[in-house]
Design an enzyme around this catalytic site. Structure first.
Site, PDB file in Angstrom:
ATOM      1  N   HIS A  35      -5.600   6.303 -11.149  1.00  0.00           N
ATOM      2  CA  HIS A  35      -5.107   5.665  -9.923  1.00  0.00           C
ATOM      3  C   HIS A  35      -3.583   5.742  -9.807  1.00  0.00           C
ATOM      4  O   HIS A  35      -3.038   6.170  -8.785  1.00  0.00           O
ATOM      5  CB  HIS A  35      -5.574   4.207  -9.860  1.00  0.00           C
ATOM      6  CG  HIS A  35      -5.025   3.477  -8.667  1.00  0.00           C
ATOM      7  ND1 HIS A  35      -5.426   3.747  -7.380  1.00  0.00           N
ATOM      8  CD2 HIS A  35      -4.071   2.524  -8.571  1.00  0.00           C
ATOM      9  CE1 HIS A  35      -4.763   2.976  -6.535  1.00  0.00           C
ATOM     10  NE2 HIS A  35      -3.923   2.224  -7.231  1.00  0.00           N
ATOM     11  N   ASN A  65       0.822  -1.213   0.000  1.00  0.00           N
ATOM     12  CA  ASN A  65       0.000   0.000   0.000  1.00  0.00           C
ATOM     13  C   ASN A  65       0.853   1.259   0.000  1.00  0.00           C
ATOM     14  O   ASN A  65       0.330   2.364   0.208  1.00  0.00           O
ATOM     15  CB  ASN A  65      -0.916   0.024   1.233  1.00  0.00           C
ATOM     16  CG  ASN A  65      -1.972  -1.047   1.166  1.00  0.00           C
ATOM     17  OD1 ASN A  65      -2.489  -1.352   0.090  1.00  0.00           O
ATOM     18  ND2 ASN A  65      -2.293  -1.649   2.301  1.00  0.00           N
TER      19      ASN A  65
END
Ligand code: GLY
Length: 350
Positions: free
Chosen positions: A254, A235
């Site tokens: 994104h 992440n």
């Protein structure tokens, strides 16, 4: 000529699966169908335009375009379509597309008949290096991204680099944002590799993290010497990226949001005294080498971003949680003071 298709593996006890990478890899799909499956429900979007041959009786189910399709209503629509067509528990869902398709079709496969096999044919760079691998599936709620989902590992993944030639430029750049992330997760020299080697190297890196910590249970303190070694590190750059996407209204893909998030994470680590200026400069260098943004879009509301980061699923009581670089490399850092976060957001708006 020797085939440039390589087969890698995500190693999971009893459920390891192949990831086939290279030009023309989609032509290997039929051999990757689960034994015993008779029907293949091919889930895709009209604009993907990649045909597949499963070798089974197959039917195409279209979902809408864009992040908007990543909602519970789409999952219901798919499951109802599967049921009307007669898809049984021993059949297979084949997701053909980018991350929206693999996330939605993967989640539909996870819940239809309490779980049917899914094979991902990733057609974007972003999906090949990230979304199709790892088994996290799900959809968004108005309150945030990926808030409803399931871990549902595919039984195989196909990354055909040939289909990337037709990707729109913004889509390609979006994939490069995730690729930039792998430069900080221990994959050196990505920029000088062939496309198929770069994709394969990212896949191999992601596979190692997923094999070591399939369900992201090693988020804090599970690694050597109490440090995090788990897939939560994947992440990196994503806490701010998800906030930018949740708050919306900024024209960022994104991977572009991840690029901003990587530089933000490096600057935050510097503000907390974990890294020096050289580390920040290296993050900016990698992101700029891919021609990706490293500043916040103009007009971005800092309070909204801080609020969205507080709701991020990695957040835990008291301060915010980020994956940050430090003297021992990347680790999950809870309790980051909101003031430090605000100050770095300011810095990145100048
Ligand atoms: N589906 C993406 C992941 O599992 O990380």
């Amino acid at each position: 000529m020797a085939s440039r298709v390589q087969q890698l593996s995500v190693e999971l006890a009893g459920r390891s699966y192949p990831v086939v990478v290279g030009p023309g890899a989609r032509h290997e799909l039929a051999r990757l169908m689960p034994a015993g499956a008779r029907l293949a429900a091919v889930v895709t979007q009209a604009r993907v335009g990649v045909g597949v041959e499963t070798g089974l009786a197959q039917e195409v189910f279209h979902i809408g375009d864009g992040e908007r399709a990543k909602e519970l209503a789409t999952v219901e629509e798919l499951c109802r379509g599967f049921s009307r067509w007669g898809l049984s528990r021993s059949d297979v869902v084949v997701a053909v597309g980018g991350g929206v398709v693999t996330d939605v079709a993967g989640f539909a496969a996870a819940v239809y008949h309490r779980g049917v096999a899914v094979v991902h044919v990733a057609t974007t760079l972003l999906a090949q290096v990230d979304a199709a691998i790892g088994g996290k599936t799900g959809v968004n709620l108005p309150e945030g991204k990926n808030l409803v989902g399931a871990f549902w590992q595919p039984s195989a993944v196909v990354c055909d680099t040939e289909v990337l030639a037709g990707l729109p430029e913004r889509e390609r750049r979006s994939g490069l944002g995730e690729m930039a992330k792998y430069a900080f997760l221990g994959v050196p020299g990505l920029a000088s590799m062939t496309l198929e080697d770069a994709v394969a190297s990212c896949v191999a890196c992601k596979a190692r993290f997923v094999s070591a910590d399939e369900r992201e249970t090693d988020a804090l303190g599970g690694g050597e010497g109490g440090r995090s070694a788990g897939r939560a590190l994947l992440n990196y750059g994503h806490t701010l990226a998800h906030a930018l996407e949740t708050v919306g209204a900024y024209d960022l893909r994104h991977g572009e949001a991840v690029a901003v998030g990587l530089v933000f994470a490096a600057r935050l680590a510097r503000r907390l005294g974990r890294v020096d200026d050289g580390v920040v400069a290296e993050h900016e260098r990698v992101v700029h080498a891919y021609d990706l943004p490293s500043r916040l879009p103009p007009g971005v509301g800092h309070p909204e971003l801080v609020e969205a980061m507080g709701r991020d699923k990695k957040a835990s009581g008291g301060g915010l949680t980020f994956v940050l670089d430090g003297p021992d490399g990347l680790e999950v850092v809870p309790g980051v003071p909101v003031d430090a976060v605000r100050a770095v957001l300011e810095e990145m708006s100048r």
